[in-house]
Design a protein around this motif. Sequence first.
Motif, PDB file in Angstrom:
ATOM      1  N   ALA A  56      19.918  39.378  26.386  1.00 14.98           N
ATOM      2  CA  ALA A  56      20.658  38.146  26.643  1.00 14.98           C
ATOM      3  C   ALA A  56      22.050  38.430  27.203  1.00 14.98           C
ATOM      4  CB  ALA A  56      20.768  37.334  25.356  1.00 14.98           C
ATOM      5  N   ASP A  57      22.514  37.542  28.075  1.00 13.58           N
ATOM      6  CA  ASP A  57      23.806  37.740  28.739  1.00 13.58           C
ATOM      7  C   ASP A  57      24.959  37.856  27.747  1.00 13.58           C
ATOM      8  OD1 ASP A  57      22.607  37.683  31.209  1.00 13.58           O
ATOM      9  OD2 ASP A  57      23.025  35.572  31.593  1.00 13.58           O
ATOM     10  N   TYR A  58      24.907  37.099  26.643  1.00 12.54           N
ATOM     11  CA  TYR A  58      26.052  37.100  25.735  1.00 12.54           C
ATOM     12  C   TYR A  58      26.213  38.436  25.004  1.00 12.54           C
ATOM     13  CZ  TYR A  58      23.396  36.555  21.331  1.00 12.54           C
ATOM     14  OH  TYR A  58      22.580  36.745  20.245  1.00 12.54           O
ATOM     15  N   VAL A 121       5.037  47.494  28.747  1.00  8.52           N
ATOM     16  CA  VAL A 121       5.641  46.584  27.777  1.00  8.52           C
ATOM     17  C   VAL A 121       6.782  45.832  28.464  1.00  8.52           C
ATOM     18  CG1 VAL A 121       6.797  46.366  25.559  1.00  8.52           C
ATOM     19  CG2 VAL A 121       5.076  48.155  25.893  1.00  8.52           C
ATOM     20  N   LEU A 122       6.614  44.537  28.614  1.00  6.36           N
ATOM     21  CA  LEU A 122       7.690  43.684  29.130  1.00  6.36           C
ATOM     22  C   LEU A 122       8.355  43.026  27.930  1.00  6.36           C
ATOM     23  CD1 LEU A 122       5.697  41.993  32.036  1.00  6.36           C
ATOM     24  CD2 LEU A 122       7.130  44.030  32.150  1.00  6.36           C
ATOM     25  N   LEU A 123       9.649  43.289  27.733  1.00  8.17           N
ATOM     26  CA  LEU A 123      10.338  42.845  26.521  1.00  8.17           C
ATOM     27  C   LEU A 123      11.594  42.069  26.883  1.00  8.17           C
ATOM     28  CD1 LEU A 123      10.530  42.931  23.406  1.00  8.17           C
ATOM     29  CD2 LEU A 123      11.797  45.073  23.647  1.00  8.17           C
ATOM     30  N   SER A 124      11.781  40.945  26.200  1.00  6.17           N
ATOM     31  CA  SER A 124      12.973  40.123  26.394  1.00  6.17           C
ATOM     32  C   SER A 124      13.606  39.866  25.030  1.00  6.17           C
ATOM     33  CB  SER A 124      12.597  38.791  27.073  1.00  6.17           C
ATOM     34  OG  SER A 124      13.725  37.929  27.133  1.00  6.17           O
ATOM     35  N   ILE A 125      14.878  40.254  24.879  1.00 10.75           N
ATOM     36  CA  ILE A 125      15.615  40.032  23.638  1.00 10.75           C
ATOM     37  C   ILE A 125      16.620  38.915  23.893  1.00 10.75           C
ATOM     38  CG2 ILE A 125      17.217  41.048  21.970  1.00 10.75           C
ATOM     39  CD1 ILE A 125      15.882  43.719  22.454  1.00 10.75           C
ATOM     40  N   SER A 126      16.391  37.767  23.292  1.00 13.44           N
ATOM     41  CA  SER A 126      17.240  36.595  23.520  1.00 13.44           C
ATOM     42  C   SER A 126      18.341  36.455  22.482  1.00 13.44           C
ATOM     43  CB  SER A 126      16.388  35.318  23.539  1.00 13.44           C
ATOM     44  OG  SER A 126      15.643  35.197  22.335  1.00 13.44           O
ATOM     45  N   ARG A 127      18.197  37.172  21.341  1.00 13.43           N
ATOM     46  CA  ARG A 127      19.248  37.088  20.315  1.00 13.43           C
ATOM     47  C   ARG A 127      19.248  38.359  19.470  1.00 13.43           C
ATOM     48  NH1 ARG A 127      20.051  32.509  15.484  1.00 13.43           N
ATOM     49  NH2 ARG A 127      21.828  33.562  14.473  1.00 13.43           N
ATOM     50  N   LEU A 128      20.437  38.893  19.231  1.00 13.60           N
ATOM     51  CA  LEU A 128      20.644  40.000  18.300  1.00 13.60           C
ATOM     52  C   LEU A 128      22.099  39.934  17.853  1.00 13.60           C
ATOM     53  CD1 LEU A 128      19.576  42.516  16.843  1.00 13.60           C
ATOM     54  CD2 LEU A 128      20.317  43.864  18.813  1.00 13.60           C
ATOM     55  N   ASP A 129      22.346  39.318  16.707  1.00 12.92           N
ATOM     56  CA  ASP A 129      23.714  39.172  16.215  1.00 12.92           C
ATOM     57  C   ASP A 129      23.698  38.967  14.709  1.00 12.92           C
ATOM     58  OD1 ASP A 129      23.537  36.236  15.608  1.00 12.92           O
ATOM     59  OD2 ASP A 129      23.304  36.102  17.781  1.00 12.92           O
ATOM     60  N   SER A 130      24.898  38.894  14.156  1.00 15.77           N
ATOM     61  CA  SER A 130      25.081  38.687  12.723  1.00 15.77           C
ATOM     62  C   SER A 130      26.507  38.219  12.503  1.00 15.77           C
ATOM     63  CB  SER A 130      24.804  39.985  11.949  1.00 15.77           C
ATOM     64  OG  SER A 130      25.607  41.035  12.462  1.00 15.77           O
ATOM     65  N   GLY A 131      26.870  37.982  11.234  1.00 23.68           N
ATOM     66  CA  GLY A 131      28.219  37.582  10.890  1.00 23.68           C
ATOM     67  C   GLY A 131      28.525  37.972   9.466  1.00 23.68           C
ATOM     68  N   PRO A 135      23.031  36.517   8.048  1.00 26.05           N
ATOM     69  CA  PRO A 135      22.174  37.704   8.166  1.00 26.05           C
ATOM     70  C   PRO A 135      22.020  38.114   9.628  1.00 26.05           C
ATOM     71  CG  PRO A 135      20.835  35.753   7.841  1.00 26.05           C
ATOM     72  CD  PRO A 135      22.269  35.320   7.674  1.00 26.05           C
ATOM     73  N   ALA A 136      21.619  39.334   9.841  1.00 28.14           N
ATOM     74  CA  ALA A 136      21.304  39.788  11.194  1.00 28.14           C
ATOM     75  C   ALA A 136      20.010  39.113  11.638  1.00 28.14           C
ATOM     76  CB  ALA A 136      21.149  41.300  11.224  1.00 28.14           C
ATOM     77  N   VAL A 137      19.988  38.635  12.889  1.00 29.47           N
ATOM     78  CA  VAL A 137      18.835  37.896  13.421  1.00 29.47           C
ATOM     79  C   VAL A 137      18.448  38.506  14.762  1.00 29.47           C
ATOM     80  CG1 VAL A 137      17.970  35.671  14.240  1.00 29.47           C
ATOM     81  CG2 VAL A 137      19.486  35.758  12.248  1.00 29.47           C
ATOM     82  N   LEU A 138      17.153  38.730  14.926  1.00 30.81           N
ATOM     83  CA  LEU A 138      16.604  39.214  16.194  1.00 30.81           C
ATOM     84  C   LEU A 138      15.531  38.246  16.658  1.00 30.81           C
ATOM     85  CD1 LEU A 138      16.009  41.368  18.431  1.00 30.81           C
ATOM     86  CD2 LEU A 138      14.432  42.423  16.810  1.00 30.81           C
ATOM     87  N   GLU A 139      15.674  37.763  17.891  1.00 30.50           N
ATOM     88  CA  GLU A 139      14.657  36.917  18.511  1.00 30.50           C
ATOM     89  C   GLU A 139      14.230  37.585  19.808  1.00 30.50           C
ATOM     90  OE1 GLU A 139      16.297  33.018  18.967  1.00 30.50           O
ATOM     91  OE2 GLU A 139      16.240  32.573  16.816  1.00 30.50           O
ATOM     92  N   ALA A 140      12.930  37.731  19.998  1.00 31.57           N
ATOM     93  CA  ALA A 140      12.431  38.474  21.161  1.00 31.57           C
ATOM     94  C   ALA A 140      11.033  37.987  21.536  1.00 31.57           C
ATOM     95  CB  ALA A 140      12.408  39.973  20.869  1.00 31.57           C
TER      96      ALA A 140
END
Length: 233
Positions: A56-58, A121-131, A135-140
């Motif tokens: 993801a761009d962010y 394997v085509l992989l897209s990670i749209s979210r990887l963050d925490s605070g 909790p840490a969250v991964l969306e892919a």
Amino acid sequence: MTVLRLPFVLLLTSLLGLAGCTAHKPIPLYQLDGGNPAVPQQNQGLAVLLGPVSVADYLQREALLQRQPDGSLVPADDARWAGSLAADIDQVLLRQLASRLDSQRLVLAPSNPGFTPDVQVLLSISRLDSGPLHPAVLEAQWRLLDRSGQLRDSRLLRLEQAHFGSPAEQVRAQSMLLQQLVEQLAVAIEPLRNQPPVASKPAPLPQAPVKPKQQPKIPMVGPTRSNSEVLRF
């Protein structure tokens, strides 16, 4: 007058020195933890082309972003990524997947022209963050292509990992999420290990040369002979 001014000068000097120390305090740099994956033993294992892997761009920034209670993201003041997070993700995925598949034949996209993968394997990670309080969250999403380029599997997933709030703990939690992603990905790839070989296309038969079409012959019209006589007076 000089006696009264001296303590003030000393106090001002101490404050300026303290501010200088604070301004030059080094900021900790962090990398994802790739764990301790075993080195693959099979040189002729499954051939896997990993990627393209899109992030993801962010996440394409140096700052370690912190998820706030209202859902916003704020750069951390006391933590930075050591280099490119996207490149760090690539290396963690590559080493973890190679270890789980026990294969040395894993290549990051784009591959060399001579490399023919058994699986892409085509992989897209749209979210990887925490605070600090999140909790840490991964969306892919991943898609698996077989030897012939046909789609064999596609999956969306969301993973969470709790932590104790500090930047170091958050980075460790995010690293664990990537390792969990690879664990599920390796399970999805295993059924493609024993694919039937791709049937090669037969070579085209040589074509007979095409003869040019002959134009129809038009008969020549000759002068018409007449048996009649012409009388002149």
